[in-house]
Motif scaffolding. Sequence first.
Motif, PDB file in Angstrom:
ATOM      1  N   TRP A 406       0.827  -1.213   0.000  1.00 44.72           N
ATOM      2  CA  TRP A 406       0.000   0.000   0.000  1.00 44.72           C
ATOM      3  C   TRP A 406       0.864   1.268   0.000  1.00 44.72           C
ATOM      4  CZ3 TRP A 406      -4.554  -0.873   4.012  1.00 44.72           C
ATOM      5  CH2 TRP A 406      -5.359  -1.930   3.554  1.00 44.72           C
ATOM      6  N   ARG A 411      -5.007  -0.287  -1.216  1.00 43.65           N
ATOM      7  CA  ARG A 411      -5.607  -0.960  -2.375  1.00 43.65           C
ATOM      8  C   ARG A 411      -6.373  -2.149  -1.832  1.00 43.65           C
ATOM      9  NH1 ARG A 411      -3.757   1.100  -6.794  1.00 43.65           N
ATOM     10  NH2 ARG A 411      -4.619  -0.497  -8.127  1.00 43.65           N
ATOM     11  N   THR A 418      -7.326  -7.586   0.714  1.00 44.27           N
ATOM     12  CA  THR A 418      -6.347  -7.072  -0.225  1.00 44.27           C
ATOM     13  C   THR A 418      -5.524  -8.214  -0.828  1.00 44.27           C
ATOM     14  OG1 THR A 418      -4.648  -5.372  -0.552  1.00 44.27           O
ATOM     15  CG2 THR A 418      -4.571  -6.556   1.532  1.00 44.27           C
ATOM     16  N   GLY A 431     -11.373   1.930   1.520  1.00 44.99           N
ATOM     17  CA  GLY A 431     -12.041   1.201   0.445  1.00 44.99           C
ATOM     18  C   GLY A 431     -13.504   0.908   0.741  1.00 44.99           C
ATOM     19  N   GLU A 469      -6.112  -9.652  -8.111  1.00 46.81           N
ATOM     20  CA  GLU A 469      -5.528  -8.344  -8.405  1.00 46.81           C
ATOM     21  C   GLU A 469      -6.467  -7.531  -9.301  1.00 46.81           C
ATOM     22  OE1 GLU A 469      -1.516  -8.667  -9.723  1.00 46.81           O
ATOM     23  OE2 GLU A 469      -1.031  -6.689  -8.923  1.00 46.81           O
ATOM     24  N   GLN A 472      -9.377  -6.144  -7.369  1.00 46.37           N
ATOM     25  CA  GLN A 472      -8.860  -5.086  -6.497  1.00 46.37           C
ATOM     26  C   GLN A 472      -8.553  -3.810  -7.287  1.00 46.37           C
ATOM     27  OE1 GLN A 472      -6.084  -5.827  -3.233  1.00 46.37           O
ATOM     28  NE2 GLN A 472      -4.541  -4.830  -4.471  1.00 46.37           N
ATOM     29  N   ASP A 473      -7.919  -3.967  -8.434  1.00 45.46           N
ATOM     30  CA  ASP A 473      -7.589  -2.787  -9.248  1.00 45.46           C
ATOM     31  C   ASP A 473      -8.866  -2.042  -9.634  1.00 45.46           C
ATOM     32  OD1 ASP A 473      -4.955  -3.325  -9.105  1.00 45.46           O
ATOM     33  OD2 ASP A 473      -4.731  -4.114 -11.145  1.00 45.46           O
ATOM     34  N   THR A 476     -10.392  -0.350  -6.500  1.00 50.15           N
ATOM     35  CA  THR A 476      -9.577   0.780  -6.042  1.00 50.15           C
ATOM     36  C   THR A 476      -9.755   1.965  -6.993  1.00 50.15           C
ATOM     37  OG1 THR A 476      -8.008  -0.765  -5.089  1.00 50.15           O
ATOM     38  CG2 THR A 476      -7.218   1.472  -5.403  1.00 50.15           C
ATOM     39  N   HIS A 477      -9.786   1.660  -8.294  1.00 48.42           N
ATOM     40  CA  HIS A 477      -9.997   2.714  -9.281  1.00 48.42           C
ATOM     41  C   HIS A 477     -11.372   3.362  -9.049  1.00 48.42           C
ATOM     42  CE1 HIS A 477      -9.684   4.907 -12.985  1.00 48.42           C
ATOM     43  NE2 HIS A 477     -10.867   4.460 -13.346  1.00 48.42           N
ATOM     44  N   TYR A 480     -11.277   5.686  -5.935  1.00 52.56           N
ATOM     45  CA  TYR A 480     -10.570   6.946  -6.167  1.00 52.56           C
ATOM     46  C   TYR A 480     -11.327   7.837  -7.155  1.00 52.56           C
ATOM     47  CZ  TYR A 480      -6.588   4.984  -3.580  1.00 52.56           C
ATOM     48  OH  TYR A 480      -5.789   4.471  -2.586  1.00 52.56           O
ATOM     49  N   SER A 508      -9.216   7.514   0.389  1.00 54.41           N
ATOM     50  CA  SER A 508      -9.452   6.082   0.198  1.00 54.41           C
ATOM     51  C   SER A 508     -10.775   5.597   0.780  1.00 54.41           C
ATOM     52  CB  SER A 508      -8.291   5.289   0.781  1.00 54.41           C
ATOM     53  OG  SER A 508      -8.191   5.543   2.161  1.00 54.41           O
TER      54      SER A 508
END
Length: 535
Positions: A406, A411, A418, A431, A469, A472-473, A476-477, A480, A508
């Motif tokens: 992180w 993330r 995570t 998150g 992943e 998560q990506d 997270t996107h 944000y 976050s």
Amino acid sequence: DRTAVPGDLDVLVVGAGFSGLYSVYRLRELGFRVHGIDAGEDVGGVWYWNRYPGARCDIESVDYCYSFSDELVREWDWTERYPAQPEILRYINFVADKFELREDFTFGTRVDSVTWDEEDRRWHVTTDRGDDITVSHVIMATGQLAVPQLPDIPGIEDFEGRTLHTGAWPHEGVDVTDERVGVIGTGSSGVQVIPQLAKQAGHLTVLQRTAHFVMPAENHPLDREYAEDLKTRFEEYREIARHHPGGTHRKFGTSSALEVSDEELRASFDAYWDRGGPDVLAAYTDLRTDERAAERVGELVREKIRGIVHDPATAERLCPRGYPFGSKRLVLEIDYYTTYNRDNVDLVDVGADPIERIAPNGVVLRSGTEIELDTLVFATGFDALTGALFSANITGVGGLTLPDAWKDGPRTYLGVATHGFPNLYFVAGAGSPSVISNVLISIEQHVEWITDHIAWLRDHDLDRSEATEEAQDEWTHHVYETAAPTLFMKGNSWYLGANVPGKPRVFSLYLGGVGRYREVCDEVAARDYAGFATT
Ligand code: NA7
């Protein structure tokens, strides 16, 4: 005597606040071998540590409570609109006693390390009391405001008087009668503690870097009839909050603050001011996105300050400037502005004349001004959201540490988990809507979701669950991207990590709303926990 941590566990819960207690309760109900650990000597979490005079919640008591047990709802009576710390701690103790939760906790014990063993597919957890625990799942119920943050000012350790941090207040209380007291920090904690210290101290100096926007709490005893009536329909009341963006009952306005006339805006603002509380934030559609809209309301707050504080220079210093209304947490006050009308209180603008160092006898400003003090209170906030997680020394798959994973900001997948850290769960943190919502609603939802997930794994003979992943990506996107157009990005607040030197400046928390978030989480669960690789 310390309760021993049992050797044979399915789930370890770190933290004995609202999140940890409910996690242990629910996992026990689901038939797991579960145990909790907390650094404090008893239950309470943030409400165990924040015992400074004036400490109070800024969410109403009837919302800031559990709803999982009808009996609990019936048996507990809140006494005030906004509950004070002693009452919240009594409530948490009542819950712990009622469900006999203490017997499943070890207190006075801090987690030293949490290390994933891929071969064993389990976590190894060590503590400062010599425990060595092997466990399948770990729930980090460590809270968002658990690590007090001291400012980066040289000489703190040289101060020969008493230093205190609001977030680690001595349990025996503090007597500052006739002392020269200084307070650094004017966020929620500062605004709450300042009026209380002013009543006792010989002289109080408030060292303010940034004036926060503050609204009256208009706290009052709860009307018994109202509270009793609410109990008869509590489930229905709570269900509305569970699907509300903020997890409360706040009403949303439908027009822009830029469309209404001055008279209309003022009348509406006055009504919010008189009623107290933070609901004005939702009065117009654009207060959280348009600086011009926020400024119209910001100016009305300044007018109120000028009307309350007698000394014009002090009033001007108390007027928040340089950032939009609502972009930091809106602070609620009781007797705050009127405190500056007392003869024994001074306000020093350390934004204009910064604190250069702390000397043995007080504070020295850049201009050379020396302020002599007997007691210095830091109301300087917390290493929020990630502080407690990072201090637990968590190491996941392939030796990856959480701070490394992180390094550019948290993330997560749904805020819950995570990638690279299987079978590890976070309650109501980065998150997720977390502390940007009524956190009790968010805690109940998270704990229920996480414990259901662990039960689902057991029922499907699966022992490893890891956020992918890709999932998560994407999440997270989304988190944000949802925050990007809001004024929160302009607030320089702990929400952005701005109070901790070197911390990545990211927002976050998930601003998509509690109701929407719950739908997403439910949908993921219904799709056999899509986005988690389970084996
Ligand atoms: P906050 O809201 O993070 O406030 C910290 C305060 O400390 C804020 O006024 C800071 O000023 C001030 N601060 C921090 N460092 C310094 C230095 N070096 N010099 C002067 N002033 C400083 O913490 P709280 O405990 O009040 O509240 C945290 C949350 O707990 C709250 O939002 C509720 O959710 C409950 P700054 O604004 O950065 O200029």
